[in-house]
Each structure stands twice: as C-alpha cells, then as structure tokens.
Write a protein that holds these residues in place. Structure first.
Motif, PDB file in Angstrom:
ATOM      1  N   LEU A  19       6.540   1.968  12.582  1.00 49.27           N
ATOM      2  CA  LEU A  19       6.302   0.873  11.641  1.00 49.27           C
ATOM      3  C   LEU A  19       5.196   1.246  10.655  1.00 49.27           C
ATOM      4  N   ILE A  20       4.096   1.780  11.156  1.00 50.60           N
ATOM      5  CA  ILE A  20       2.983   2.164  10.281  1.00 50.60           C
ATOM      6  C   ILE A  20       3.420   3.251   9.301  1.00 50.60           C
ATOM      7  N   ARG A  21       4.163   4.254   9.771  1.00 53.42           N
ATOM      8  CA  ARG A  21       4.645   5.322   8.875  1.00 53.42           C
ATOM      9  C   ARG A  21       5.549   4.766   7.779  1.00 53.42           C
ATOM     10  N   ARG A  22       6.407   3.838   8.136  1.00 54.89           N
ATOM     11  CA  ARG A  22       7.317   3.262   7.141  1.00 54.89           C
ATOM     12  C   ARG A  22       6.557   2.385   6.140  1.00 54.89           C
ATOM     13  N   VAL A  23       5.556   1.656   6.605  1.00 51.22           N
ATOM     14  CA  VAL A  23       4.745   0.841   5.690  1.00 51.22           C
ATOM     15  C   VAL A  23       3.945   1.750   4.768  1.00 51.22           C
ATOM     16  N   GLU A  24       3.482   2.881   5.276  1.00 52.76           N
ATOM     17  CA  GLU A  24       2.741   3.838   4.440  1.00 52.76           C
ATOM     18  C   GLU A  24       3.583   4.369   3.292  1.00 52.76           C
ATOM     19  N   MET A  25       4.896   4.337   3.419  1.00 54.61           N
ATOM     20  CA  MET A  25       5.780   4.809   2.362  1.00 54.61           C
ATOM     21  C   MET A  25       5.805   3.846   1.177  1.00 54.61           C
ATOM     22  N   ILE A  26       5.347   2.632   1.382  1.00 53.50           N
ATOM     23  CA  ILE A  26       5.230   1.661   0.286  1.00 53.50           C
ATOM     24  C   ILE A  26       3.885   1.927  -0.385  1.00 53.50           C
ATOM     25  N   PRO A  27       3.859   2.194  -1.677  1.00 50.21           N
ATOM     26  CA  PRO A  27       2.578   2.478  -2.342  1.00 50.21           C
ATOM     27  C   PRO A  27       1.568   1.346  -2.128  1.00 50.21           C
ATOM     28  N   GLU A  28       0.302   1.724  -1.961  1.00 49.94           N
ATOM     29  CA  GLU A  28      -0.744   0.742  -1.694  1.00 49.94           C
ATOM     30  C   GLU A  28      -0.779  -0.363  -2.747  1.00 49.94           C
ATOM     31  N   ALA A  29      -0.622  -0.009  -4.003  1.00 47.91           N
ATOM     32  CA  ALA A  29      -0.646  -1.024  -5.069  1.00 47.91           C
ATOM     33  C   ALA A  29       0.444  -2.073  -4.843  1.00 47.91           C
ATOM     34  N   GLU A  30       1.597  -1.658  -4.368  1.00 45.25           N
ATOM     35  CA  GLU A  30       2.681  -2.594  -4.082  1.00 45.25           C
ATOM     36  C   GLU A  30       2.381  -3.400  -2.825  1.00 45.25           C
ATOM     37  N   ARG A  31       1.818  -2.736  -1.798  1.00 48.92           N
ATOM     38  CA  ARG A  31       1.490  -3.449  -0.557  1.00 48.92           C
ATOM     39  C   ARG A  31       0.522  -4.597  -0.833  1.00 48.92           C
ATOM     40  N   ARG A  32      -0.360  -4.428  -1.806  1.00 47.19           N
ATOM     41  CA  ARG A  32      -1.325  -5.481  -2.126  1.00 47.19           C
ATOM     42  C   ARG A  32      -0.657  -6.690  -2.783  1.00 47.19           C
ATOM     43  N   LYS A  33       0.534  -6.497  -3.343  1.00 42.80           N
ATOM     44  CA  LYS A  33       1.220  -7.559  -4.088  1.00 42.80           C
ATOM     45  C   LYS A  33       2.317  -8.261  -3.286  1.00 42.80           C
ATOM     46  N   ILE A  34       2.757  -7.673  -2.192  1.00 45.21           N
ATOM     47  CA  ILE A  34       3.893  -8.237  -1.464  1.00 45.21           C
ATOM     48  C   ILE A  34       3.437  -8.891  -0.161  1.00 45.21           C
ATOM     49  N   ASP A  35       4.216  -9.861   0.286  1.00 47.02           N
ATOM     50  CA  ASP A  35       3.898 -10.530   1.549  1.00 47.02           C
ATOM     51  C   ASP A  35       4.547  -9.779   2.709  1.00 47.02           C
TER      52      ASP A  35
END
Length: 123
Positions: free
Chosen positions: A91-107
């Motif tokens: 799960l952590i590896r797959r979430v890391e594939m989402i760019p940090e800038a996008e992770r900050r914007k999505i729920d």
C-alpha cells in the motif's frame, strides 16, 4: 467484492462509508510513521484512526466502482470478486507512486481508487 487491506498484523475489511477527512499525504505520512514503529503501532490511537480512514475510503471507492458499472460506465478499477488483501508495504509503495503534490490535493477515497486502479486495472 470485498476490499480488505492488511496493515501489519491487522486485517482491515471495508465497512460503511464515512466522510474521508484526511488528505492522502497526511494519511501516507501517518502510515509510514506507524510502519516504522513495528508491531507496537497496533496499540496506538493513530493506528485505529488510519484503519478507520482506509476502511471508509476502500468502501467508498468500491461503491463508486459498482455504481459506475451499474450505470454502464467503465469503473476506474476492476478488482476480482471476493476478498482482496494488500499488505502495508505494498500500500505504501503504491501511494508513493502518486506524486506528493497530488497526494496533498486528494482525499483518502481518491487515493484508494488510484491504488486499486494500479493493482487492478480494467482491460
């Protein structure tokens, strides 16, 4: 289809959806910090909060996929029927594939949808 996540030694199964309060980056950072604690993390209040957030996000993502399919729209992921598991490391590896800038914007629901789309793409 039931979407379940394995975090440490605890199995998390989707439950009724609730509001997803954490953005994906906050959830990711909390998950990484808990994973670093090892088995002791299972007894922390933070673990419970993250578990509940992931359960709600997985359930909401699954419900959205079912609704899209029922409406004749292509769902964003196509998980096989039955219980599915994902370890905390995956799960952590797959979430890391989402760019940090996008992770900050999505729920958390959008994060979980993207993770499931990576793991179970529709063909």
């Amino acid at each position: 289809m039931r979407v379940c996540l394995l975090i440490g030694l605890a199995t998390l199964c989707a439950t009724p959806a609730s509001a997803q309060d954490m953005n994906a980056q906050r959830l990711y950072e909390a998950g990484v910090a808990l994973k670093a604690q090892g088995p002791l993390a299972l007894v922390t209040p933070e673990f419970r909060e993250i578990r509940e957030e992931l359960q709600a996000a997985a359930d909401a993502a699954r419900a959205e996929a079912r609704a899209n399919k029922a409406a004749g729209r292509k769902p964003r992921f196509c998980a096989p029927e039955g219980e599915q598991t994902m370890g905390s490391g995956e799960l952590i590896r797959r979430v890391e594939m989402i760019p940090e800038a996008e992770r900050r914007k999505i729920d958390s629901q959008e994060m979980m949808t993207r993770v499931l789309a990576q793991k179970y793409p529709c063909t």
